[in-house]
Design an enzyme around this catalytic site. Structure first.
Site, PDB file in Angstrom:
ATOM      1  N   SER A  91       0.836  -1.202   0.000  1.00 43.93           N
ATOM      2  CA  SER A  91       0.000   0.000   0.000  1.00 43.93           C
ATOM      3  C   SER A  91       0.871   1.253   0.000  1.00 43.93           C
ATOM      4  O   SER A  91       1.639   1.459  -0.933  1.00 43.93           O
ATOM      5  CB  SER A  91      -0.950  -0.047   1.208  1.00 43.93           C
ATOM      6  OG  SER A  91      -1.938   0.937   1.129  1.00 43.93           O
TER       7      SER A  91
ATOM      8  N   ASP B   6      -9.995  -3.957  -4.579  1.00 44.37           N
ATOM      9  CA  ASP B   6      -9.135  -2.936  -3.979  1.00 44.37           C
ATOM     10  C   ASP B   6      -9.241  -1.653  -4.796  1.00 44.37           C
ATOM     11  O   ASP B   6      -9.057  -1.681  -6.017  1.00 44.37           O
ATOM     12  CB  ASP B   6      -7.688  -3.432  -3.968  1.00 44.37           C
ATOM     13  CG  ASP B   6      -6.711  -2.482  -3.301  1.00 44.37           C
ATOM     14  OD1 ASP B   6      -7.124  -1.381  -2.877  1.00 44.37           O
ATOM     15  OD2 ASP B   6      -5.527  -2.845  -3.213  1.00 44.37           O
TER      16      ASP B   6
ATOM     17  N   HIS C 253      -8.098  -4.958  -0.410  1.00 44.19           N
ATOM     18  CA  HIS C 253      -6.879  -4.286   0.031  1.00 44.19           C
ATOM     19  C   HIS C 253      -6.504  -4.788   1.432  1.00 44.19           C
ATOM     20  O   HIS C 253      -7.355  -4.957   2.289  1.00 44.19           O
ATOM     21  CB  HIS C 253      -7.121  -2.777   0.072  1.00 44.19           C
ATOM     22  CG  HIS C 253      -5.875  -1.983   0.305  1.00 44.19           C
ATOM     23  ND1 HIS C 253      -5.000  -1.656  -0.707  1.00 44.19           N
ATOM     24  CD2 HIS C 253      -5.353  -1.442   1.436  1.00 44.19           C
ATOM     25  CE1 HIS C 253      -3.998  -0.946  -0.215  1.00 44.19           C
ATOM     26  NE2 HIS C 253      -4.185  -0.819   1.080  1.00 44.19           N
TER      27      HIS C 253
END
Length: 313
Positions: free
Chosen positions: A154, A249, A279
């Site tokens: 991320s 995501d 995610h």
């Protein structure tokens, strides 16, 4: 496709818990509230907590050594996710331990400065300083200078992509591989289809992403490659990459777009989309089997890359 059953169960658990979204909390409270179900933590050879010099202050790092550490072991410098606002050395232990064991490498997890107390580009400078220090002091970490990778998930994937480009531009340090787990690559650009389609109901929401962005970036900040690595004009010559994305995501499309940009420039890239999940699923590998599979893929790709390099003698 439909949601993976284990992913669906986790989403239902989060919904039933009724916790306020991170953006409703002060940053310090959000950091305390941020916890993902990592599951049992794998044992490794040993773990050391220490600090290394940073641009403005000492940077805490946690070093994971494999059970069979060698004088010149391969290494990955890992940057945790959390929107540049939350996350720490504890929040991503399962990932770091799994990579250490699967790839039989040293993993150096970096506790870079967080926003909004330390806005962009503080995290970038800390992360670059960390991998540079590991490279310059490789023997101190029992690490092979020729086999140092970077990685992150991320926001950490964003930082890993940025640092790999910085290292190329500065001709130092030499990075042999980049592990990009659902990376944020286009911070201020036009929202992608996946950001629109997955804006609500899939763990990472539009509101949380906007809060992360506003904490990290000053109002009116101009977009640059140090924020959005998709903006790098020339990515030729970068080290091989594994890019992992998730179907539900919001960051899916920009991660895949960055992988395509690398591939179009002749960079060796493996791109895998894990269908049916969300995610952060790799951090939740203790309860989402797809996360465990992605960890296995990541560690195997690292090991394969390390084995291609010339071992320092």
């Amino acid at each position: 496709m439909s949601l993976d059953p284990q992913t669906k169960m986790i989403l239902e658990f989060f919904a039933a818990a009724g916790a306020p979204p991170l953006e409703a909390l002060a940053p310090e409270m959000a950091r305390q509230a941020f916890a993902l179900p990592q599951g049992d933590l794998e044992p490794v050879g040993r773990v050391e907590n220490r600090t290394i010099p940073g641009p403005e202050s000492e940077i805490p790092v946690r070093v994971y050594y494999p059970k069979e550490v060698q004088p010149y072991s391969p290494a990955i410098v890992y940057y945790h996710g959390g929107g540049w606002v939350v996350g720490n050395l504890d929040s991503h232990e399962n990932i770091c331990r799994a990579l250490t064991n699967i790839a039989n490498c040293v993993t150096i997890s970096v506790d870079y400065r967080l926003a909004p107390e330390h806005k962009f580009p503080a995290a970038v400078y800390d992360c670059y300083a960390a991998v540079e220090y590991v490279y310059d002091h490789a023997e101190e970490f029992q690490v092979d200078q020729n086999r140092i990778a970077v990685g992150g998930d991320s926001a950490g994937g964003n930082l890993a992509a940025v640092i790999t480009n910085m290292a190329k531009d500065k001709n130092k340090p030499a990075i042999c591989f980049q592990l990009l787990l659902y990376p944020a690559t286009n911070i201020l650009g036009t929202p992608s289809a996946s950001k629109v389609d997955n804006a609500e109901g899939y763990f990472l929401t539009q509101g949380t992403m906007e809060w992360f962005r506003d904490c990290y970036i000053n109002a009116g900040e101009e977009d640059t490659p140090l924020l959005s690595p998709i903006l790098y004009e020339d990515v030729r010559g970068l080290p091989p990459a594994l890019v992992i994305t998730a179907e539900y995501d919001p960051l899916r499309d920009e991660g895949e777009e960055y992988a395509k940009k690398l591939a179009d420039a002749g960079v060796e890239v493996e791109l895998t989309r894990y269908d049916g999940t969300i995610h952060g699923f790799i951090s939740m590998a203790g309860v989402i089997g797809l996360g465990k599979a992605a960890l296995e893929q990541s560690g195997t790709a690292l090991k394969k890359s390390f084995n291609k390099q010339t071992i320092k003698k």
